[in-house]
Write a protein that holds these residues in place. Structure first.
Motif, PDB file in Angstrom:
ATOM      1  N   GLY A 147       2.809  10.665  -2.178  1.00  0.00           N
ATOM      2  CA  GLY A 147       3.518   9.394  -2.226  1.00  0.00           C
ATOM      3  C   GLY A 147       4.012   8.910  -0.880  1.00  0.00           C
ATOM      4  N   LYS A 148       3.305   9.266   0.201  1.00  0.00           N
ATOM      5  CA  LYS A 148       3.735   8.866   1.537  1.00  0.00           C
ATOM      6  C   LYS A 148       3.387   7.405   1.816  1.00  0.00           C
ATOM      7  CE  LYS A 148       5.170  13.010   2.629  1.00  0.00           C
ATOM      8  NZ  LYS A 148       6.602  13.304   2.852  1.00  0.00           N
ATOM      9  N   SER A 149       4.099   6.826   2.773  1.00  0.00           N
ATOM     10  CA  SER A 149       3.860   5.438   3.180  1.00  0.00           C
ATOM     11  C   SER A 149       3.178   5.395   4.547  1.00  0.00           C
ATOM     12  CB  SER A 149       5.183   4.680   3.240  1.00  0.00           C
ATOM     13  OG  SER A 149       6.059   5.280   4.181  1.00  0.00           O
ATOM     14  N   ASP A 150       2.771   4.201   4.959  1.00  0.00           N
ATOM     15  CA  ASP A 150       2.164   3.984   6.280  1.00  0.00           C
ATOM     16  C   ASP A 150       0.979   4.921   6.483  1.00  0.00           C
ATOM     17  OD1 ASP A 150       1.954   2.625   8.634  1.00  0.00           O
ATOM     18  OD2 ASP A 150       3.456   3.800   9.705  1.00  0.00           O
ATOM     19  N   ILE A 151       0.140   5.011   5.476  1.00  0.00           N
ATOM     20  CA  ILE A 151      -0.936   5.999   5.455  1.00  0.00           C
ATOM     21  C   ILE A 151      -1.972   5.756   6.553  1.00  0.00           C
ATOM     22  CG2 ILE A 151      -2.931   6.804   4.108  1.00  0.00           C
ATOM     23  CD1 ILE A 151      -1.114   6.749   1.659  1.00  0.00           C
ATOM     24  N   SER A 152      -2.392   4.512   6.737  1.00  0.00           N
ATOM     25  CA  SER A 152      -3.443   4.239   7.728  1.00  0.00           C
ATOM     26  C   SER A 152      -3.014   4.632   9.136  1.00  0.00           C
ATOM     27  CB  SER A 152      -3.846   2.765   7.685  1.00  0.00           C
ATOM     28  OG  SER A 152      -4.582   2.493   6.507  1.00  0.00           O
ATOM     29  N   THR A 153      -1.750   4.396   9.470  1.00  0.00           N
ATOM     30  CA  THR A 153      -1.248   4.792  10.788  1.00  0.00           C
ATOM     31  C   THR A 153      -1.278   6.301  10.942  1.00  0.00           C
ATOM     32  OG1 THR A 153       0.188   2.863  10.960  1.00  0.00           O
ATOM     33  CG2 THR A 153       0.739   4.749  12.345  1.00  0.00           C
ATOM     34  N   LYS A 154      -0.877   7.013   9.893  1.00  0.00           N
ATOM     35  CA  LYS A 154      -0.886   8.478   9.942  1.00  0.00           C
ATOM     36  C   LYS A 154      -2.309   9.020  10.069  1.00  0.00           C
ATOM     37  CE  LYS A 154       3.442   9.398   7.413  1.00  0.00           C
ATOM     38  NZ  LYS A 154       3.969   8.041   7.238  1.00  0.00           N
ATOM     39  N   LYS A 211      -1.481  10.444  -0.109  1.00  0.00           N
ATOM     40  CA  LYS A 211      -1.335   9.645  -1.332  1.00  0.00           C
ATOM     41  C   LYS A 211      -0.771  10.484  -2.466  1.00  0.00           C
ATOM     42  CE  LYS A 211      -4.932   6.238  -0.297  1.00  0.00           C
ATOM     43  NZ  LYS A 211      -6.248   5.675  -0.686  1.00  0.00           N
TER      44      LYS A 211
END
Length: 218
Positions: free
Chosen positions: A106-113, A103
């Motif tokens: 500023g990354k996306s698709d956090i839950s998958t990662k 976070k």
């Protein structure tokens, strides 16, 4: 000739007038595994803190990818991470702990990662995502702490006695996850451990320290 990832040149570190580290030169190559061996008080933890850019040397030059770290501290800090023996977790859920660094960046698709990072360290996402920090055993907490670092895909992972006092299963998962990060992402590993057998098995070279000096490189 490839530029080393990290170089130390005439590094001297002292606390309260007592020398704790004195290294004339040292280079860590990209993608390498370096072991650090030596008794307690030999300078291993001090060296790791310098390599993590948490401390600045009293004397000498510490460089990252050919440039002194003082010229770009923020950019460097995001590419190097340190896992210590006693894991520090935020007083939040496992998911929140692992997601925090993503976070901030500023990354996306956090839950998958986060899901994938838990699998890397051998913890079932469905069982651990929502757990609070206080519901974890020592081995589980250390694995979550490692997952929080691996999810960032750092260039360098530094480990200070990462498996000391852990149960056998957790220790083995941490070892495997670290080596997998090197295999999958080219992460350089620097591992301080009293487990000389493990260091000899996995390291490209092992640096032996005593009283702050390098006594041998094998």
């Amino acid at each position: 000739m490839t530029t080393p990832l990290i170089t130390l040149d005439h590094i001297h570190q002292a606390y309260s007038g007592r020398t704790v580290l004195n290294i004339e030169s040292l280079a860590i190559e990209s993608g390498s595994i370096i072991g650090l061996a030596g008794p307690n008080g030999s300078g291993k933890s001090t060296l790791l803190r310098l390599l993590a850019f948490l401390d600045s040397p009293n004397q000498g030059t510490l460089s990252f990818m050919g440039s002194p770290t003082s010229t770009k501290p923020g950019a460097v800090h995001r590419q190097v991470t340190l896992l210590v023996q006693e894991p520090y977790l935020l007083k939040r859920t496992v998911h929140a702990n692992i997601a925090y660094g993503l976070k901030v960046r500023g990354k996306s698709d956090i839950s998958t990662k986060v899901h994938n990072a838990l699998i890397e360290v051998g913890l079932a996402p469905d069982l651990f995502m929502a757990r609070q920090w206080y519901e974890l055993s020592g081995g589980e907490a250390q694995r979550v702490a490692l997952a929080a670092r691996l999810v960032l895909k750092p260039k360098v992972l530094l480990m200070d006695e990462p498996t000391a006092s852990l149960d056998t299963q957790s220790a083995e998962r941490i070892r495997k996850a670290a080596l997998q990060a090197r295999a999958n992402n080219g992460t350089s590993l620097v591992i301080a451990s009293h487990d000389l057998k493990w260091l000899e098995e996995v390291s490209d070279k092992t640096i032996h320290l005593a009283d702050g000096y390098i006594t041998a490189i094998k």
